[in-house]
Design an enzyme around this catalytic site. Structure first.
Site, PDB file in Angstrom:
ATOM      1  N   ASN A 132       0.822  -1.204   0.000  1.00  0.00           N
ATOM      2  CA  ASN A 132       0.000   0.000   0.000  1.00  0.00           C
ATOM      3  C   ASN A 132       0.856   1.254   0.000  1.00  0.00           C
ATOM      4  O   ASN A 132       0.636   2.184  -0.792  1.00  0.00           O
ATOM      5  CB  ASN A 132      -0.932  -0.012   1.211  1.00  0.00           C
ATOM      6  CG  ASN A 132      -1.742   1.261   1.341  1.00  0.00           C
ATOM      7  OD1 ASN A 132      -1.261   2.282   1.847  1.00  0.00           O
ATOM      8  ND2 ASN A 132      -2.965   1.229   0.888  1.00  0.00           N
ATOM      9  N   GLU A 154      -4.489   0.626   6.500  1.00  0.00           N
ATOM     10  CA  GLU A 154      -4.134   1.984   6.881  1.00  0.00           C
ATOM     11  C   GLU A 154      -5.412   2.759   7.187  1.00  0.00           C
ATOM     12  O   GLU A 154      -6.268   2.925   6.317  1.00  0.00           O
ATOM     13  CB  GLU A 154      -3.355   2.671   5.754  1.00  0.00           C
ATOM     14  CG  GLU A 154      -2.030   2.001   5.427  1.00  0.00           C
ATOM     15  CD  GLU A 154      -1.077   2.025   6.603  1.00  0.00           C
ATOM     16  OE1 GLU A 154      -0.997   3.061   7.290  1.00  0.00           O
ATOM     17  OE2 GLU A 154      -0.416   1.002   6.847  1.00  0.00           O
TER      18      GLU A 154
END
Length: 301
Positions: free
Chosen positions: A67, A269
């Site tokens: 990510n 996240e």
């Protein structure tokens, strides 16, 4: 072509990783290693690699590492983006596993260095990107009374079926959900916006998702009574022809708006926003994946 491994600092001491790096170097491959120490390092190292003309970067870590590096790539001019390879070193490695990336460090590095990059999509959530899955709890603010399994789900730690079933008494947020197919009617407890296929250590949230179709696979769980828990489990696993509580869509974008910030996780996240537009960004990253990767469309006959 040079390659640069951006290695999660927590994995830097693994003997099998060191041996794999030495082995590919002994075969004549130009592989450099950079190690992250804190948040933000991976994006900085991606920018550094691009400035220095590195042809491909390799994400050495789990879904969170992929990510962060993907977000680093998207901060670059498209013409300057290195290709992205994957060395799966996380706990679950959901994205890499679904794509068929080898879990053996040497095999994964060899693929990342020698494989043919292919254009793949990323998901976008406002100004952030995700490679695998964005999850959200479209329910009331998390309190001490919220089931721990649902807290884990919202925190990116648990997509297990039983975790979802513990959401029975979780009161939904009041929010508006819009898609190209129109507004979504009714309440939603939790949702997953999927670019990849699985999360939480192998839970198949979107088993038919493709990385190169320009679409997101969206899964919503509606409120359900306790006696319907077995049915919900069957619907989540795709074992029924028609679903009452699990709603699925394959769409290019979806917008969610609420009166209070929604807890959202992008590949683990966390972000909190009152208004979020999720959209597929077609072919924005060149990624090195196996030739028989099940998450890619078959080439034309």
């Amino acid at each position: 072509m040079s390659a640069r491994l951006i290695l999660n600092g927590k994995k830097a001491g693994r003997p099998d990783v060191r041996e794999a790096v030495q082995r590919v170097r002994s075969e004549g491959h130009a592989l450099e290693v950079r190690v992250t120490w804190e948040r933000g390092d991976a994006q900085r190292l991606v920018a550094e690699a691009a400035r220095e003309g590195v042809g491909r970067v390799i994400a050495g870590g789990g879904d969170g590492s992929i990510n962060e590096i993907a977000n680093g790539l998207m901060a670059l001019d498209p013409a300057a983006r290195p290709a992205l390879g994957i060395l799966p070193l996380g706990t679950a490695n959901d994205f890499a596993t679904a794509c068929g990336v080898p879990d053996d460090p040497y095999a994964a590095l060899e693929l990342a260095i020698t494989g043919d990059p292919k254009p793949v999509d990323l998901g976008r959530a406002n100004d952030s990107f995700f490679a695998n899955i964005a999850s959200g709890g479209f329910g009331a603010a998390i309190t001490a009374d919220t089931p721990v399994e649902l807290k884990n789900f919202l925190g990116g730690g648990a997509y297990t079926i039983m975790g979802l079933l513990k959401a029975i008494n979780f009161r939904p947020y009041q929010c508006a959900v819009r898609t190209p197919q129109g507004a979504v009617q009714g309440s939603v407890i939790v949702g997953a916006i999927c670019n990849g296929r699985q999360a939480g250590g192998g839970q198949p949230l979107a088993p038919g998702a493709l990385l190169d179709d320009g679409l997101l696979d969206v899964v919503f769980l509606r409120p359900f009574p306790a006696p319907s828990a077995p049915q919900v489990a069957a619907e989540m696993m795709g074992r029924v022809s028609s679903a009452e509580f699990v709603m699925r869509m394959r769409i290019p974008w979806i917008e969610v708006e609420a009166r209070e910030p929604l807890p959202i996780n992008l590949d683990g996240e966390p972000i909190r926003e009152t208004r979020i537009r999720f959209a597929a960004v077609p072919g924005c990253v060149r990624m090195v994946l196996p030739g028989d990767c099940p998450c890619l469309s078959l080439p034309p006959a």
